[in-house]
Design an enzyme around this catalytic site. Sequence first.
Site, short mmCIF file in Angstrom:
data_model
loop_
_atom_site.label_atom_id
_atom_site.label_comp_id
_atom_site.label_asym_id
_atom_site.label_seq_id
_atom_site.Cartn_x
_atom_site.Cartn_y
_atom_site.Cartn_z
N HIS A 278 0.85 -1.18 0.00
CA HIS A 278 0.00 0.00 0.00
C HIS A 278 0.89 1.23 0.00
O HIS A 278 1.94 1.23 0.62
CB HIS A 278 -0.91 0.02 1.24
CG HIS A 278 -2.08 0.94 1.08
ND1 HIS A 278 -1.98 2.28 1.37
CD2 HIS A 278 -3.33 0.72 0.65
CE1 HIS A 278 -3.16 2.84 1.11
NE2 HIS A 278 -3.99 1.92 0.67
N ASP B 297 -7.94 -5.47 0.06
CA ASP B 297 -8.41 -6.32 -1.04
C ASP B 297 -8.01 -7.78 -0.89
O ASP B 297 -8.43 -8.61 -1.69
CB ASP B 297 -7.86 -5.78 -2.37
CG ASP B 297 -8.45 -4.42 -2.71
OD1 ASP B 297 -9.65 -4.25 -2.50
OD2 ASP B 297 -7.70 -3.55 -3.15
N1 CMC Z 1 4.20 -7.62 -4.61
C1 CMC Z 1 5.54 -7.58 -4.78
N2 CMC Z 1 6.28 -6.47 -4.68
C2 CMC Z 1 5.65 -5.32 -4.39
C3 CMC Z 1 4.25 -5.28 -4.19
C4 CMC Z 1 3.53 -6.48 -4.32
N3 CMC Z 1 2.19 -6.49 -4.17
N4 CMC Z 1 3.87 -4.02 -3.92
C5 CMC Z 1 4.99 -3.28 -3.94
N5 CMC Z 1 6.07 -4.07 -4.21
C6 CMC Z 1 7.47 -3.64 -4.28
C7 CMC Z 1 7.76 -2.90 -5.57
O1 CMC Z 1 8.24 -3.77 -6.58
C8 CMC Z 1 8.81 -1.90 -5.15
O2 CMC Z 1 10.04 -2.56 -5.09
P1 CMC Z 1 11.40 -1.74 -5.42
O3 CMC Z 1 11.51 -0.66 -4.38
O4 CMC Z 1 12.48 -2.78 -5.31
O5 CMC Z 1 11.24 -1.19 -6.80
C9 CMC Z 1 8.41 -1.55 -3.71
O6 CMC Z 1 7.67 -2.69 -3.22
C10 CMC Z 1 7.54 -0.30 -3.59
O7 CMC Z 1 6.46 -0.44 -4.52
P2 CMC Z 1 5.81 0.77 -5.31
O8 CMC Z 1 5.07 0.24 -6.48
O9 CMC Z 1 6.85 1.81 -5.58
O10 CMC Z 1 4.84 1.34 -4.20
P3 CMC Z 1 3.56 2.22 -4.45
O11 CMC Z 1 3.30 2.91 -3.17
O12 CMC Z 1 3.74 3.07 -5.66
O13 CMC Z 1 2.41 1.16 -4.80
C11 CMC Z 1 0.62 -0.37 -4.62
C12 CMC Z 1 1.45 0.74 -3.92
C13 CMC Z 1 -0.63 -0.65 -3.80
C14 CMC Z 1 0.17 0.14 -6.02
C15 CMC Z 1 1.50 -1.62 -4.76
O14 CMC Z 1 1.88 -2.10 -3.47
C16 CMC Z 1 0.80 -2.74 -5.55
O15 CMC Z 1 0.84 -2.73 -6.79
N6 CMC Z 1 0.11 -3.71 -4.85
C17 CMC Z 1 -0.66 -4.73 -5.52
C18 CMC Z 1 -1.99 -4.16 -5.95
C19 CMC Z 1 -2.94 -3.96 -4.77
O16 CMC Z 1 -3.11 -4.83 -3.93
N7 CMC Z 1 -3.60 -2.79 -4.77
C20 CMC Z 1 -4.62 -2.45 -3.76
C21 CMC Z 1 -4.21 -1.31 -2.89
S1 CMC Z 1 -5.29 -1.10 -1.46
C22 CMC Z 1 -6.85 -0.74 -2.06
C23 CMC Z 1 -6.95 0.42 -2.98
O17 CMC Z 1 -6.18 1.37 -2.91
O18 CMC Z 1 -7.86 0.39 -3.82
#
Ligand code: CMC
Length: 426
Positions: free
Chosen positions: A303, A360
């Site tokens: 998140h 989720d």
């Molecule tokens: N599985 C594996 N690695 C992950 C995941 C994951 N679900 N989420 C983040 N990471 C890693 C990512 O690869 C990155 O690694 P590095 O620093 O080595 O490049 C690091 O963690 C930070 O990730 P980010 O994408 O820069 O973080 P963000 O804050 O931009 O993204 C997120 C947050 C929710 C989009 C992301 O965690 C994600 O894609 N999660 C899966 C989708 C999900 O479950 N979304 C629902 C969010 S909660 C409900 C809502 O908001 O609607």
Amino acid sequence: MTATISVNGSSADYPVHAGSVGPEVIDIRKLYGNTGRFTYDPGFTSTASCESKITYIDGDQGVLLHRGYPIEQLAEQSSFLEVAYLLLNGDLPNQQEHDEFKYLITRHTMVHEQLATFYRGFRRDAHPMAIMCGVVGALSAFYHDSTDIHDPKQRTIACHRLIAKMPTIAAMAYKYSVGQPFLYPDNSLSYTGNFLRMTFGVPAEPYVINPVVEDALDKIFILHADHEQNASTSTVRLAGSSGANPFACIAAGIACLWGPAHGGANEAALEMLREIGRPERIPEYVARAKNKDDPFRLMGFGHRVYKNYDPRAKVLGAAATKVLDTLGISDPVLDTARELERVALSDDYFIEKKLYPNVDFYSGIILSAIGFPTSMFTALFALARTTGWIAQWTEMMEDQDQKIGRPRQLYTGHGPRDYVPLAQRG
Ligand code: CMC
């Protein structure tokens, strides 16, 4: 308090505003005028886009408050309609206010009869979110008496209409996909009970509501009702900042919510758990999630704000067990989810990156046990989040500092160059 920012040896002070809780913010509105420079913050990781009194999140502690009330207490003791009142009005209602609000909402549950013909223009296999984007946007063509955004009374009616009609619209999207007749709302039922009946009932026989299912779904609605300035809420605010009517703004929010990084993750999470299928296959998927060359991510994990357990996931993890037990469903997906959570939370990659289950991760297991197809999951999220969106939109409309949202950019394209006629281009 002020913060001093120096650019090329010339300094200026900027006000620092303190919130009631949470980090202070540096007010950089005069930065461009003073320095000719913009700030650069793609994804708004360090930028507060507005002032708000509605929802507070402490991502490090895993805290979520609506108007000061912890989400755990609201999920345990409140109802979705009461939370809707709270988000919109700032305080919990007393009995009379509660009854009046319920009356107002139930008086708006029907949709214009002409709206039903819209559905027939869609393919039967259309995704419910595609239908929701279209139908909710179309509401502005039906309710002309609540699109004057400068009239507070019309704004309030639009809020009530949206909260009241979303269950009807979502249930109709489902009915259309399975080829069953639309059911009219039954205002004697609770908000959530009425939605269940419109979704799973048929005109041929009475629909009996299972109170455990009604309670679980109401909890899911409460847990999805609002979440501060997330992508879809910011979309609603940005759309509203131009003066667009509330129905159009909520349609924009629905479009944004659909993405798998946001509301679409509940559908993706359950599909992922089903694909994993059994706990023995978990290491393979965890290895994929950690592999930089593989775009796969554990859906329902991570998140932007929570760097601790998402408090909503905690409530839903417990509710999943209760619902499945009560309904006598033994779903191996729940065992897979529990084991995946255990493995991920003891893995260095997930520990270092502070990746925890989010809202989720468990919601889909409950929704599936109730009988919803995965394609409806994000539509249910939209139904509940409409309350938060419309509360945030209202707050923005009442904010004297409100301006059209207009971010700037770091331009890295061509400098000026002359047009070359087509015939002379090589
Ligand atoms: N599985 C594996 N690695 C992950 C995941 C994951 N679900 N989420 C983040 N990471 C890693 C990512 O690869 C990155 O690694 P590095 O620093 O080595 O490049 C690091 O963690 C930070 O990730 P980010 O994408 O820069 O973080 P963000 O804050 O931009 O993204 C997120 C947050 C929710 C989009 C992301 O965690 C994600 O894609 N999660 C899966 C989708 C999900 O479950 N979304 C629902 C969010 S909660 C409900 C809502 O908001 O609607």
